[in-house]
Enzyme design. Structure first.
Site, mmCIF file in Angstrom:
data_model
loop_
_atom_site.group_PDB
_atom_site.id
_atom_site.type_symbol
_atom_site.label_atom_id
_atom_site.label_comp_id
_atom_site.label_asym_id
_atom_site.label_seq_id
_atom_site.Cartn_x
_atom_site.Cartn_y
_atom_site.Cartn_z
ATOM 1 N N HIS A 173 0.829 -1.201 0.000
ATOM 2 C CA HIS A 173 0.000 0.000 0.000
ATOM 3 C C HIS A 173 0.864 1.252 0.000
ATOM 4 O O HIS A 173 0.401 2.326 -0.394
ATOM 5 C CB HIS A 173 -0.904 0.031 1.234
ATOM 6 C CG HIS A 173 -1.952 -1.037 1.245
ATOM 7 N ND1 HIS A 173 -1.709 -2.295 1.738
ATOM 8 C CD2 HIS A 173 -3.237 -1.040 0.815
ATOM 9 C CE1 HIS A 173 -2.812 -3.027 1.620
ATOM 10 N NE2 HIS A 173 -3.746 -2.303 1.062
ATOM 11 N N ASP A 180 -4.213 -6.697 -7.965
ATOM 12 C CA ASP A 180 -4.394 -5.990 -6.702
ATOM 13 C C ASP A 180 -4.709 -4.536 -7.048
ATOM 14 O O ASP A 180 -4.563 -4.094 -8.196
ATOM 15 C CB ASP A 180 -3.131 -6.100 -5.841
ATOM 16 C CG ASP A 180 -3.431 -5.984 -4.354
ATOM 17 O OD1 ASP A 180 -4.548 -5.543 -3.993
ATOM 18 O OD2 ASP A 180 -2.556 -6.308 -3.534
#
Length: 476
Positions: free
Chosen positions: A182, A251
């Site tokens: 992230h 993702d």
């Protein structure tokens, strides 16, 4: 020359955007041929609202696959407002009974089915090879590849038994990384033999068992060049060579691992070129959801017009997505009637209590004197941000405080009776050295628990079930 509307429809056939709020926005309603939509916590404040959202999506965009990034435990969207009733993968792995793991997966699938979700972006089948991994941790079933694979298969089968597709993630394995994707791009330093025997082994089990989809992670893998797995045709091709024939999902393409190189729009193009079938665009919370969609769609349309991307390539992915939609319908034709939300929640709560209680009954789960007298202070010392979980694991300290009669404190000078931890923290070590009587409830993987803790409860996660079980152990 192909007209723009035809190109746009083909592009929509590989997109999985999110959106803000609990009603379908106009821009989303007008995306002809959209493949999928991904729900996050801001779309699902409670189960009844979630069911209304999915019903509206199905009415406005017939055939759209509605997905949720729902794992149970620390990472929950459907129960984000209250915390998950399931304790998560780490607790299931600790108990070690795949039949129970299958029941947990079935309970999650039943809840998703009850609220109208078609695809669960779970289970996590990364092997927890590092105690300091900042993004996988208790989301994994453990450190043994064979056990992770067995539990992952059981959980996926449970989900799919409810008539909901499952997703094994994060191919080719995110467990031995020290960076949260992230935030930045992790690097998996691994030999070919170790990659095959450890990280890929659970995925092979999942492929052999018929998992419907996989999610490919943003990580650089030694021996496969500098391109992240999610944009790497060789690595996605490896999944196909291992026998996977289902839908490949990227993702979230807005994550920090790709933000600078190659950037969001180019990442969308490269992901399709590499072999992804569905592009997860990412979480739209506090962002312009319509702009995210148009940036992604515009990049893909431009790539078709420039000749980088062909309509045949888009059609190939669209065919796999259509086949997935058909298989979901097939699963539902052979399954029992859709459970009510109330019944699904009750069943999940029962399974969750059973798993969490049994996990904390293990000899290695408790050490020292952990009974906490009421009237003291409780400090939440989980100092690192958990981007995957968001706020969904934030309720554990409040539950502990309520059940044990403690008061939450943020005073750094206070001496609490109980502290909550998740990852190594020098401040925790210092506090426990000075005050060894403090009870620690650790919500991270067992290997990351503070060594200085004389009185320790290993909670195996931060869900509601974990909190209730830990409170029961600490109650005098």
């Amino acid at each position: 020359m192909t007209d723009l509307d035809t190109i746009r429809r083909a592009v929509n056939g590989v997109l999985m955007p999110g959106f803000n709020g609990t009603t379908v926005p106009d821009w989303l309603a007008n995306t002809e041929g959209l493949a999928s939509v991904l729900l996050f916590g801001h779309n699902t404040p409670d189960a009844a609202v979630t069911a209304a959202v999915t019903a509206e999506l199905n009415a406005i965009i017939p055939g759209v696959i509605i997905a949720a990034d729902e794992e149970g435990g620390d990472v929950t969207r459907i129960q984000a407002a209250t915390g998950s009733l399931l304790p998560g993968a780490c607790a299931l792995g600790a108990v070690g009974e795949t039949e129970l793991t299958g029941a947990a997966g079935r309970s999650l699938g039943d809840l998703l089915r009850a609220v109208g979700v078609d695809l669960a972006i779970s289970p996590v089948i990364d092997v927890a090879s590092r105690d300091d991994n900042p993004v996988i941790g208790v989301r994994s079933f453990g450190a043994d590849p064979a056990a992770v694979g067995a539990h992952g298969v059981a959980f996926a089968r449970g989900i799919q038994a409810a008539g909901v597709a499952a997703c094994a993630k994060h191919f080719p394995g995110h467990g031995d990384t020290g960076t949260d994707s992230h935030v930045d791009l992790p690097i998996l330093e691994v030999t070919p033999d170790l990659l095959r025997e450890r990280d890929l082994a659970p995925f092979q089990q999942a492929f052999d068992a018929g998992v419907e989809t996989i999610m490919v992670g943003h990580l650089r893998v030694a021996g496969y060049g500098d391109t992240p797995a999610s944009l790497n045709g060789e690595l996605i091709g490896l999944a196909r060579a291992m026998g996977f024939t289902g839908v490949v999902i990227s993702d979230a393409l807005d994550m920090g691992a790709l933000a600078v190189d190659p950037g969001f729009e180019e990442a969308c193009v490269q992901a399709v070129l590499a072999g992804s079938d569905l592009l997860c665009l990412g979480n739209t919370a506090k962002r312009d959801d319509e702009e995210m969609y148009h940036l992604a769609a515009g990049a893909l349309i431009g790539a078709v017009q420039d000749g980088r991307l062909t309509l045949d390539r888009l059609a190939e992915s669209a065919a796999r997505v259509t086949a997935l939609r058909d298989r979901i319908l097939g699963l539902r034709r052979t399954r029992a009637a859709v459970p009510t939300i109330e019944r699904a929640n009750a069943a999940m709560a029962q399974v969750g209590r059973d798993v969490a209680t049994r996990a904390l009954a293990l000899p290695q789960s408790v050490r020292g004197r952990v009974a906490v007298q009421p009237g003291g202070l409780l400090a939440d010392l989980r100092h690192t941000v958990d981007f995957a979980a968001g706020n969904s694991a934030a309720r554990l300290p409040g539950i502990l405080a309520d059940r044990l009669g403690l008061t939450l404190t943020r005073d750094p000078e206070a001496v609490p009776a109980l502290v909550v931890t998740r990852a190594p923290n020098p401040a925790v070590a210092e506090l426990l050295t000075a005050h060894p009587e403090i009870v620690v409830v650790h919500t991270g993987v067992p290997g990351s628990a503070p060594r200085e803790a004389r009185n320790l409860v290993q909670a195996y996660g931060g869900g509601v079930a974990n909190a209730e079980a830990a409170a029961a152990v600490c109650k005098p």
